[in-house]
Design a protein around this motif. Structure first.
Motif, PDB file in Angstrom:
ATOM      1  N   GLY A  18      71.236  22.436  87.007  1.00 56.25           N
ATOM      2  CA  GLY A  18      70.330  22.209  86.120  1.00 56.25           C
ATOM      3  C   GLY A  18      70.194  23.552  84.954  1.00 56.25           C
ATOM      4  O   GLY A  18      69.940  23.242  83.760  1.00 56.25           O
ATOM      5  N   LEU A  19      70.277  24.708  85.386  1.00 58.77           N
ATOM      6  CA  LEU A  19      70.509  25.927  84.654  1.00 58.77           C
ATOM      7  C   LEU A  19      71.661  25.748  83.802  1.00 58.77           C
ATOM      8  O   LEU A  19      71.783  26.617  82.748  1.00 58.77           O
ATOM      9  CB  LEU A  19      70.497  27.185  85.460  1.00 58.77           C
ATOM     10  CG  LEU A  19      69.171  27.330  86.096  1.00 58.77           C
ATOM     11  CD1 LEU A  19      69.006  28.461  87.120  1.00 58.77           C
ATOM     12  CD2 LEU A  19      68.016  27.513  85.214  1.00 58.77           C
ATOM     13  N   SER A  20      72.887  25.172  84.337  1.00 59.37           N
ATOM     14  CA  SER A  20      74.052  25.268  83.569  1.00 59.37           C
ATOM     15  C   SER A  20      74.154  24.327  82.303  1.00 59.37           C
ATOM     16  O   SER A  20      74.836  24.835  81.349  1.00 59.37           O
ATOM     17  CB  SER A  20      75.218  25.092  84.477  1.00 59.37           C
ATOM     18  OG  SER A  20      75.268  23.667  84.691  1.00 59.37           O
ATOM     19  N   VAL A  21      73.341  23.460  82.080  1.00 61.50           N
ATOM     20  CA  VAL A  21      73.074  22.609  81.089  1.00 61.50           C
ATOM     21  C   VAL A  21      72.636  23.357  79.670  1.00 61.50           C
ATOM     22  O   VAL A  21      73.185  23.309  78.770  1.00 61.50           O
ATOM     23  CB  VAL A  21      72.216  21.405  81.462  1.00 61.50           C
ATOM     24  CG1 VAL A  21      71.993  20.575  80.258  1.00 61.50           C
ATOM     25  CG2 VAL A  21      72.879  20.593  82.517  1.00 61.50           C
ATOM     26  N   PRO A  22      71.522  23.998  79.881  1.00 61.54           N
ATOM     27  CA  PRO A  22      71.228  24.758  78.555  1.00 61.54           C
ATOM     28  C   PRO A  22      72.071  25.837  78.445  1.00 61.54           C
ATOM     29  O   PRO A  22      72.332  26.255  77.150  1.00 61.54           O
ATOM     30  CB  PRO A  22      69.693  25.256  78.990  1.00 61.54           C
ATOM     31  CG  PRO A  22      69.238  24.721  80.378  1.00 61.54           C
ATOM     32  CD  PRO A  22      70.482  24.177  80.915  1.00 61.54           C
ATOM     33  N   LEU A  23      72.753  26.559  79.488  1.00 65.25           N
ATOM     34  CA  LEU A  23      73.658  27.337  79.057  1.00 65.25           C
ATOM     35  C   LEU A  23      74.919  27.029  78.406  1.00 65.25           C
ATOM     36  O   LEU A  23      75.361  27.763  77.739  1.00 65.25           O
ATOM     37  CB  LEU A  23      74.160  28.140  80.444  1.00 65.25           C
ATOM     38  CG  LEU A  23      75.137  29.369  80.404  1.00 65.25           C
ATOM     39  CD1 LEU A  23      74.424  30.525  79.567  1.00 65.25           C
ATOM     40  CD2 LEU A  23      75.357  29.819  81.800  1.00 65.25           C
ATOM     41  N   ALA A  24      75.268  25.702  78.702  1.00 62.74           N
ATOM     42  CA  ALA A  24      76.301  25.180  78.032  1.00 62.74           C
ATOM     43  C   ALA A  24      76.211  24.956  76.639  1.00 62.74           C
ATOM     44  O   ALA A  24      77.157  25.098  75.593  1.00 62.74           O
ATOM     45  CB  ALA A  24      76.706  23.667  78.748  1.00 62.74           C
ATOM     46  N   PHE A  25      75.041  24.874  76.132  1.00 68.21           N
ATOM     47  CA  PHE A  25      74.733  24.634  74.719  1.00 68.21           C
ATOM     48  C   PHE A  25      74.901  26.136  73.978  1.00 68.21           C
ATOM     49  O   PHE A  25      75.214  26.162  72.971  1.00 68.21           O
ATOM     50  CB  PHE A  25      73.217  24.399  74.333  1.00 68.21           C
ATOM     51  CG  PHE A  25      73.115  22.782  74.595  1.00 68.21           C
ATOM     52  CD1 PHE A  25      73.603  22.178  73.821  1.00 68.21           C
ATOM     53  CD2 PHE A  25      72.345  22.426  75.689  1.00 68.21           C
ATOM     54  CE1 PHE A  25      73.411  20.591  73.863  1.00 68.21           C
ATOM     55  CE2 PHE A  25      71.846  21.051  75.822  1.00 68.21           C
ATOM     56  CZ  PHE A  25      72.429  20.139  74.865  1.00 68.21           C
ATOM     57  N   VAL A  26      74.961  27.160  74.569  1.00 66.64           N
ATOM     58  CA  VAL A  26      75.146  28.551  74.257  1.00 66.64           C
ATOM     59  C   VAL A  26      76.613  28.879  74.270  1.00 66.64           C
ATOM     60  O   VAL A  26      77.239  29.373  73.233  1.00 66.64           O
ATOM     61  CB  VAL A  26      74.157  29.743  74.745  1.00 66.64           C
ATOM     62  CG1 VAL A  26      74.271  30.948  74.458  1.00 66.64           C
ATOM     63  CG2 VAL A  26      72.566  29.111  74.524  1.00 66.64           C
ATOM     64  N   ASN A  27      76.942  28.768  75.486  1.00 70.86           N
ATOM     65  CA  ASN A  27      78.479  29.168  75.592  1.00 70.86           C
ATOM     66  C   ASN A  27      78.899  28.260  76.886  1.00 70.86           C
ATOM     67  O   ASN A  27      78.666  28.269  78.206  1.00 70.86           O
ATOM     68  CB  ASN A  27      78.470  30.741  76.111  1.00 70.86           C
ATOM     69  CG  ASN A  27      79.871  31.085  76.361  1.00 70.86           C
ATOM     70  OD1 ASN A  27      80.873  30.501  76.500  1.00 70.86           O
ATOM     71  ND2 ASN A  27      79.938  32.436  76.406  1.00 70.86           N
TER      72      ASN A  27
END
Length: 60
Positions: A18-27
């Motif tokens: 779940g935390l990796s999803v918003p992180l994927a938008f950045v990097n």
């Protein structure tokens, strides 16, 4: 014992992904590397000593 570890490990998996999803938008590459956090999380949750209350035995 495995019944108690499964929900904790499942919850940690949901949290990491779940935390990796918003992180994927950045990097996107950082998000994929972030999945490696599952290894220590599952290890710690699987090997953490839990205090289990003793079962009441038969009374004499």
């Amino acid at each position: 014992m495995a019944r108690r570890r499964f929900p904790a490990q499942l919850g940690s998996s949901v949290l990491v992904f779940g935390l990796s999803v918003p992180l994927a938008f950045v990097n996107t590459e950082a998000a994929m590397w972030f999945w490696l956090a599952l290894i220590p999380a599952h290890y710690l949750l699987g090997h953490h000593p839990r205090r289990v209350p003793p079962r009441p035995g038969p009374t004499p």
